[in-house]
Write a protein that holds these residues in place. Structure first.
Motif, short mmCIF file in Angstrom:
data_model
loop_
_atom_site.label_atom_id
_atom_site.label_comp_id
_atom_site.label_asym_id
_atom_site.label_seq_id
_atom_site.Cartn_x
_atom_site.Cartn_y
_atom_site.Cartn_z
N GLU A 1 0.82 -1.21 0.00
CA GLU A 1 0.00 0.00 0.00
C GLU A 1 0.86 1.26 0.00
OE1 GLU A 1 -4.07 -1.53 2.21
OE2 GLU A 1 -2.38 -0.84 3.43
N LEU A 2 1.99 1.23 0.66
CA LEU A 2 2.90 2.37 0.62
C LEU A 2 3.40 2.61 -0.79
CD1 LEU A 2 4.87 1.81 3.94
CD2 LEU A 2 3.46 3.80 3.39
N ARG A 3 3.71 1.55 -1.51
CA ARG A 3 4.10 1.68 -2.92
C ARG A 3 2.95 2.25 -3.73
NH1 ARG A 3 5.91 -3.89 -5.19
NH2 ARG A 3 6.10 -2.59 -7.08
N ALA A 4 1.75 1.74 -3.48
CA ALA A 4 0.58 2.19 -4.23
C ALA A 4 0.28 3.67 -3.98
CB ALA A 4 -0.63 1.34 -3.87
N ALA A 5 0.55 4.15 -2.77
CA ALA A 5 0.23 5.53 -2.42
C ALA A 5 0.98 6.53 -3.31
CB ALA A 5 0.55 5.79 -0.96
N ASP A 6 2.15 6.13 -3.79
CA ASP A 6 2.96 7.04 -4.62
C ASP A 6 2.37 7.22 -6.01
OD1 ASP A 6 4.79 7.44 -2.57
OD2 ASP A 6 6.04 5.76 -3.18
N THR A 7 1.51 6.31 -6.46
CA THR A 7 0.93 6.42 -7.80
C THR A 7 -0.59 6.52 -7.76
OG1 THR A 7 0.98 3.98 -7.98
CG2 THR A 7 2.83 5.19 -8.91
N ALA A 8 -1.14 6.68 -6.58
CA ALA A 8 -2.60 6.79 -6.45
C ALA A 8 -3.10 8.06 -7.13
CB ALA A 8 -2.99 6.81 -4.97
N ARG A 9 -4.30 7.95 -7.70
CA ARG A 9 -4.90 9.10 -8.37
C ARG A 9 -6.05 9.65 -7.53
NH1 ARG A 9 -5.75 6.94 -14.47
NH2 ARG A 9 -7.18 5.60 -13.31
N PRO A 10 -6.11 10.96 -7.36
CA PRO A 10 -7.21 11.53 -6.56
C PRO A 10 -8.55 11.28 -7.21
CG PRO A 10 -5.99 13.26 -7.69
CD PRO A 10 -5.21 12.00 -7.88
N THR A 11 -9.54 10.98 -6.42
CA THR A 11 -10.90 10.88 -6.90
C THR A 11 -11.36 12.28 -7.30
OG1 THR A 11 -11.40 8.98 -5.49
CG2 THR A 11 -13.27 10.32 -6.22
N PRO A 12 -11.95 12.44 -8.48
CA PRO A 12 -12.40 13.77 -8.89
C PRO A 12 -13.26 14.44 -7.83
CG PRO A 12 -12.54 12.26 -10.74
CD PRO A 12 -12.18 11.43 -9.53
N TYR A 13 -12.93 15.69 -7.55
CA TYR A 13 -13.61 16.57 -6.59
C TYR A 13 -13.33 16.23 -5.13
CZ TYR A 13 -16.15 17.83 -10.81
OH TYR A 13 -16.47 18.23 -12.08
N ALA A 14 -12.53 15.20 -4.85
CA ALA A 14 -12.27 14.86 -3.45
C ALA A 14 -11.45 15.94 -2.75
CB ALA A 14 -11.57 13.50 -3.35
N ASP A 15 -10.39 16.43 -3.40
CA ASP A 15 -9.55 17.45 -2.77
C ASP A 15 -10.35 18.72 -2.45
OD1 ASP A 15 -7.58 15.57 -3.20
OD2 ASP A 15 -6.17 16.96 -4.15
N PRO A 16 -11.06 19.31 -3.42
CA PRO A 16 -11.84 20.50 -3.07
C PRO A 16 -12.93 20.24 -2.06
CG PRO A 16 -12.24 19.84 -5.36
CD PRO A 16 -11.07 19.06 -4.88
N LEU A 17 -13.47 19.01 -2.05
CA LEU A 17 -14.46 18.70 -1.03
C LEU A 17 -13.84 18.77 0.36
CD1 LEU A 17 -17.16 17.67 0.07
CD2 LEU A 17 -16.35 15.34 -0.38
N ILE A 18 -12.66 18.21 0.52
CA ILE A 18 -11.99 18.23 1.82
C ILE A 18 -11.71 19.67 2.24
CG2 ILE A 18 -9.84 17.64 3.02
CD1 ILE A 18 -9.88 15.04 1.22
N TRP A 19 -11.18 20.48 1.31
CA TRP A 19 -10.92 21.89 1.65
C TRP A 19 -12.21 22.59 2.05
CZ3 TRP A 19 -8.40 22.41 -3.81
CH2 TRP A 19 -7.17 21.76 -3.82
N THR A 20 -13.28 22.31 1.34
CA THR A 20 -14.56 22.99 1.61
C THR A 20 -15.14 22.56 2.95
OG1 THR A 20 -15.03 23.21 -0.74
CG2 THR A 20 -16.90 23.34 0.76
#
Length: 242
Positions: free
Chosen positions: A97-116
């Motif tokens: 999972e640590l290896r996978a974390a380096d290439t993981a792709r953000p779910t669309p709109y997840a980042d702005p949702l967290i900020w909001t």
């Protein structure tokens, strides 16, 4: 009751408005963890470890056929809890999972949702079956870690506590000082729904495709969204996208 003291309406908007704290499953609602490091390959690695350890009893037809790593972890938890093998399997999963974390792709709109959510006075936490080390690595890479400081609750060494056990949700409620009724769990699996029910937390399903939606609806999820944009709209009080 939301942070501004207003009672929410029904549906997705009502669930989000009423939540003082949002608990997020990680792989799905936040990111596609295995987008660059497929989980099927990791399942193969775990099976190799079982073979190398002489644990052929655990290599059932279901375990041999699955690409679901959590199914393998649950089999180990059921039959080999507290053993050196269980420790080694969990450690191998964490490495992958640590290896996978380096290439993981953000779910669309997840980042702005967290900020909001944070900007509108809500607390956020992660409640996941993934390794907290992998979650934290991903969040640092996205510059989101500060929003979740002290509130990442992932897989523990005791594999019996994987969801659908509510352990990680209860830990998230404890760390954020939130009553279950004032929280909202966003997850993408039947085990997320079962854990939320066991913890007494309202649930919103996230389904990136029809198969996932059918799984969640079949498990009894009343509210399901197909995009995190719908949740973002609810958090900002704007009309949901059509």
């Amino acid at each position: 009751m939301n942070p501004n003291g207003r009672t929410g309406a029904g549906g997705t908007a009502g669930l989000v408005e009423a939540a003082a704290c949002v608990l997020l499953d990680f792989d799905g609602p936040v990111c596609r963890l295995f987008s660059g490091h497929p989980s099927a390959a990791i399942a193969g690695s775990l099976r190799d470890l079982l073979r190398e350890s002489g644990e052929r009893e655990l290599l059932t037809a279901e375990v041999l056929a699955t690409g679901d790593t959590h199914l393998i972890l649950r089999a180990v938890a059921e039959h080999r809890h507290g053993t050196e093998l269980a420790r080694r399997v969990e450690a191998r999963m964490t490495e992958e999972e640590l290896r996978a974390a380096d290439t993981a792709r953000p779910t669309p709109y997840a980042d702005p949702l967290i900020w909001t959510l944070v900007a509108t006075g809500r607390r956020v936490a992660v409640a996941t079956n993934n390794s907290p080390l992998a979650v934290e690595r991903y969040l640092r890479g996205r510059r989101l870690a500060a929003h979740f400081a002290g509130h990442v609750h992932g897989r523990s060494p005791d594999l019996r506590l994987l969801k659908p056990h509510p352990h990680c949700l209860l830990e998230a409620l404890r760390s954020t000082g939130t009553a279950a009724r004032d929280a909202l769990m966003i997850g993408d699996s039947a085990s997320d729904l079962a854990a939320a029910r066991a913890a007494g937390v309202p649930f919103l399903g996230f389904a990136r495709n029809g198969r996932k939606e059918a799984e969640l609806r079949g498990a009894g999820a009343e509210h399901v969204v197909r995009s995190m944009q719908e949740v973002l709209a609810a958090a900002t009080g704007t009309p949901a996208p059509r």
